[in-house]
Design a protein around this motif. Structure first.
Motif, PDB file in Angstrom:
ATOM      1  N   GLU A 166      -0.399   7.566   9.541  1.00 26.68           N
ATOM      2  CA  GLU A 166      -0.234   6.161   9.169  1.00 26.68           C
ATOM      3  C   GLU A 166      -1.465   5.604   8.469  1.00 26.68           C
ATOM      4  O   GLU A 166      -1.431   4.522   7.885  1.00 26.68           O
ATOM      5  N   GLN A 167      -2.572   6.323   8.524  1.00 23.60           N
ATOM      6  CA  GLN A 167      -3.781   5.848   7.858  1.00 23.60           C
ATOM      7  C   GLN A 167      -3.681   6.088   6.346  1.00 23.60           C
ATOM      8  O   GLN A 167      -2.843   6.853   5.875  1.00 23.60           O
ATOM      9  N   ASP A 168      -4.556   5.443   5.600  1.00 28.61           N
ATOM     10  CA  ASP A 168      -4.608   5.620   4.147  1.00 28.61           C
ATOM     11  C   ASP A 168      -5.375   6.912   3.865  1.00 28.61           C
ATOM     12  O   ASP A 168      -6.594   6.928   3.825  1.00 28.61           O
ATOM     13  N   LEU A 169      -4.615   7.995   3.721  1.00 25.27           N
ATOM     14  CA  LEU A 169      -5.243   9.304   3.623  1.00 25.27           C
ATOM     15  C   LEU A 169      -5.145   9.928   2.233  1.00 25.27           C
ATOM     16  O   LEU A 169      -5.833  10.899   1.952  1.00 25.27           O
ATOM     17  N   VAL A 170      -4.284   9.396   1.378  1.00 23.02           N
ATOM     18  CA  VAL A 170      -4.071  10.034   0.084  1.00 23.02           C
ATOM     19  C   VAL A 170      -5.336  10.039  -0.750  1.00 23.02           C
ATOM     20  O   VAL A 170      -5.738  11.059  -1.320  1.00 23.02           O
ATOM     21  N   SER A 171      -5.993   8.886  -0.822  1.00 22.26           N
ATOM     22  CA  SER A 171      -7.197   8.792  -1.651  1.00 22.26           C
ATOM     23  C   SER A 171      -8.320   9.667  -1.107  1.00 22.26           C
ATOM     24  O   SER A 171      -9.260  10.005  -1.821  1.00 22.26           O
ATOM     25  N   ALA A 172      -8.224  10.055   0.191  1.00 24.64           N
ATOM     26  CA  ALA A 172      -9.249  10.911   0.768  1.00 24.64           C
ATOM     27  C   ALA A 172      -8.997  12.387   0.468  1.00 24.64           C
ATOM     28  O   ALA A 172      -9.791  13.243   0.851  1.00 24.64           O
ATOM     29  N   GLY A 173      -7.904  12.679  -0.191  1.00 23.49           N
ATOM     30  CA  GLY A 173      -7.641  14.057  -0.570  1.00 23.49           C
ATOM     31  C   GLY A 173      -7.102  14.918   0.551  1.00 23.49           C
ATOM     32  O   GLY A 173      -7.196  16.145   0.488  1.00 23.49           O
ATOM     33  N   THR A 198       7.066  11.753   4.642  1.00 16.41           N
ATOM     34  CA  THR A 198       7.738  10.712   3.857  1.00 16.41           C
ATOM     35  C   THR A 198       6.838   9.484   3.757  1.00 16.41           C
ATOM     36  O   THR A 198       5.788   9.423   4.384  1.00 16.41           O
ATOM     37  N   SER A 199       7.282   8.507   2.966  1.00 17.05           N
ATOM     38  CA  SER A 199       6.507   7.287   2.800  1.00 17.05           C
ATOM     39  C   SER A 199       7.433   6.091   2.657  1.00 17.05           C
ATOM     40  O   SER A 199       8.367   6.125   1.848  1.00 17.05           O
ATOM     41  N   PRO A 200       7.197   5.017   3.431  1.00 10.49           N
ATOM     42  CA  PRO A 200       7.996   3.799   3.249  1.00 10.49           C
ATOM     43  C   PRO A 200       7.665   3.090   1.939  1.00 10.49           C
ATOM     44  O   PRO A 200       8.432   2.239   1.488  1.00 10.49           O
ATOM     45  N   ASP A 201       6.524   3.426   1.330  1.00  7.13           N
ATOM     46  CA  ASP A 201       6.146   2.803   0.064  1.00  7.13           C
ATOM     47  C   ASP A 201       6.741   3.528  -1.138  1.00  7.13           C
ATOM     48  O   ASP A 201       6.882   2.939  -2.208  1.00  7.13           O
ATOM     49  N   LEU A 202       7.083   4.798  -0.980  1.00  6.42           N
ATOM     50  CA  LEU A 202       7.725   5.580  -2.039  1.00  6.42           C
ATOM     51  C   LEU A 202       8.983   6.212  -1.463  1.00  6.42           C
ATOM     52  O   LEU A 202       8.941   7.319  -0.925  1.00  6.42           O
ATOM     53  N   PRO A 203      10.142   5.529  -1.549  1.00  4.62           N
ATOM     54  CA  PRO A 203      11.366   6.035  -0.932  1.00  4.62           C
ATOM     55  C   PRO A 203      11.754   7.437  -1.390  1.00  4.62           C
ATOM     56  O   PRO A 203      12.405   8.179  -0.659  1.00  4.62           O
ATOM     57  N   ALA A 238      -1.973  12.514  -7.859  1.00  5.48           N
ATOM     58  CA  ALA A 238      -1.005  11.661  -8.540  1.00  5.48           C
ATOM     59  C   ALA A 238      -0.576  10.501  -7.661  1.00  5.48           C
ATOM     60  O   ALA A 238      -0.194   9.443  -8.162  1.00  5.48           O
ATOM     61  N   LEU A 239      -0.629  10.678  -6.343  1.00  6.46           N
ATOM     62  CA  LEU A 239      -0.248   9.603  -5.433  1.00  6.46           C
ATOM     63  C   LEU A 239      -1.398   8.663  -5.135  1.00  6.46           C
ATOM     64  O   LEU A 239      -1.199   7.569  -4.637  1.00  6.46           O
ATOM     65  N   ALA A 240      -2.607   9.097  -5.428  1.00  3.56           N
ATOM     66  CA  ALA A 240      -3.771   8.271  -5.111  1.00  3.56           C
ATOM     67  C   ALA A 240      -3.741   6.951  -5.867  1.00  3.56           C
ATOM     68  O   ALA A 240      -4.312   5.964  -5.431  1.00  3.56           O
ATOM     69  N   ARG A 241      -3.055   6.935  -7.013  1.00  5.06           N
ATOM     70  CA  ARG A 241      -2.980   5.690  -7.803  1.00  5.06           C
ATOM     71  C   ARG A 241      -2.191   4.615  -7.070  1.00  5.06           C
ATOM     72  O   ARG A 241      -2.275   3.451  -7.410  1.00  5.06           O
ATOM     73  N   ALA A 242      -1.404   5.013  -6.059  1.00  6.38           N
ATOM     74  CA  ALA A 242      -0.596   4.039  -5.324  1.00  6.38           C
ATOM     75  C   ALA A 242      -1.441   3.231  -4.355  1.00  6.38           C
ATOM     76  O   ALA A 242      -0.979   2.260  -3.819  1.00  6.38           O
ATOM     77  N   GLY A 243      -2.685   3.620  -4.107  1.00  8.11           N
ATOM     78  CA  GLY A 243      -3.617   2.884  -3.259  1.00  8.11           C
ATOM     79  C   GLY A 243      -3.001   2.257  -2.022  1.00  8.11           C
ATOM     80  O   GLY A 243      -2.122   1.423  -2.127  1.00  8.11           O
ATOM     81  N   GLY A 244      -3.422   2.629  -0.865  1.00  7.72           N
ATOM     82  CA  GLY A 244      -2.898   2.070   0.379  1.00  7.72           C
ATOM     83  C   GLY A 244      -1.542   2.629   0.755  1.00  7.72           C
ATOM     84  O   GLY A 244      -0.826   2.026   1.535  1.00  7.72           O
ATOM     85  N   LEU A 245      -1.174   3.765   0.194  1.00  4.93           N
ATOM     86  CA  LEU A 245       0.118   4.379   0.483  1.00  4.93           C
ATOM     87  C   LEU A 245       0.210   4.791   1.951  1.00  4.93           C
ATOM     88  O   LEU A 245      -0.681   5.447   2.480  1.00  4.93           O
ATOM     89  N   ARG A 246       1.283   4.395   2.613  1.00  6.94           N
ATOM     90  CA  ARG A 246       1.510   4.782   4.002  1.00  6.94           C
ATOM     91  C   ARG A 246       2.335   6.062   4.056  1.00  6.94           C
ATOM     92  O   ARG A 246       3.280   6.223   3.281  1.00  6.94           O
ATOM     93  N   LEU A 247       1.972   6.943   4.965  1.00 10.55           N
ATOM     94  CA  LEU A 247       2.669   8.214   5.115  1.00 10.55           C
ATOM     95  C   LEU A 247       3.186   8.363   6.540  1.00 10.55           C
ATOM     96  O   LEU A 247       2.527   7.958   7.490  1.00 10.55           O
TER      97      LEU A 247
END
Length: 259
Positions: A166-173, A198-203, A238-247
């Motif tokens: 649930e943390q913002d982990l995408v930008s951390a690689g 999955t992600s509630p921000d990207l269905p 490619a997902l890092a641009r979504a910033g704050g993406l929940r997983l």
């Protein structure tokens, strides 16, 4: 009436002693004494109930019961209770065996939030928090209104995920999620969709084993006797641009078997 009689006798003796030889009278009799009332302890109560176990934490839509649902056999089951505020080692902990599927805990405090935990070898434990107002019944059983209940499950269950998705982990690689289970698992039961990201921000995002996403392959594999890993062939820039993406990482219920 007996107390009044004792008082009268004491007064009569004092009057007689005053007219005779006081020294002789006092040497033959003990002074009149009264004892303070005994102190009463804090109110206590008992807790009884039945413990159920099933093969998987999934309710059948027709019966509203999980598969293999039964009273816990006599195989080392135990129920314990202790105050929520108590820290280990907790001197106020009470334990009782499960015999014939039932347990009985005695001498529990009233009006105090308690943790009541049921355990059995090879089964995922369950805990219930309750406050007793009097002697009570508390069953560890299935709840038809929910997918899971307080019954024990004789199957592996996910107990920890590293890192927390649930943390913002995408930008951390981050490209690897490890799931630890309550007991050793059968590696053969780790199907491709046993772990799914999955992600509630990207269905449209759904990453599981054998999935390709932005050219990155995903795999699901055993990492230890009691752990499995969903790994990507690299981070997801490619997902890092979504910033704050929940997983969210989901585990296929009922598919992962015990070793």
């Amino acid at each position: 009436m007996s107390a009044m009689r004792a008082t009268v006798v004491g007064l009569a003796w004092l009057a007689t002693a005053g007219c005779g030889a006081p020294g002789a009278a006092q040497s033959q009799r003990e002074p009149f004494r009264t004892e303070p009332p005994a102190l009463l302890g804090a109110p206590r109560a008992s807790l009884t109930g039945t413990v159920f176990v099933a093969r998987a934490p999934v309710l059948d839509q027709a019966t509203k019961q999980p598969a293999g649902y039964q009273v816990l056999p006599d195989a080392g089951g135990q129920v314990a209770a202790w105050p929520v505020a108590c820290r280990e080692p907790c001197a106020e902990r009470s334990d009782a065996p499960v015999i014939g599927g039932r347990y009985r805990l005695l001498d529990l405090p009233l009006g105090t939030p308690l943790v009541v935990a049921a355990t059995a070898p090879g089964a995922t434990p369950r805990r219930i928090v309750t406050t007793l107002r009097a002697d009570a019944i508390l069953d560890f059983k299935a709840d038809p209104e929910r997918a899971t209940g307080a019954y024990l499950v004789d199957a592996p269950e996910a107990v920890a995920v590293e890192p927390v998705p649930e943390q913002d982990l995408v930008s951390a690689g981050v490209s690897r999620f490890r799931v630890r289970f309550s007991e050793p698992i059968d590696p053969a039961s780790l199907a491709a969709d046993a772990l799914t990201l999955t992600s509630p921000d990207l269905p449209g995002l759904r990453l599981a084993g054998d999935t390709a996403f932005f050219g990155r392959a995903a795999t699901v594999s055993a990492d230890a006797p009691d752990a499995a890993v969903l790994a990507l062939a690299g981070p997801l820039p490619a997902l890092a641009r979504a910033g704050g993406l929940r997983l969210h990482l989901s585990v296929g219920k009922g598919r992962i078997r015990e070793a």
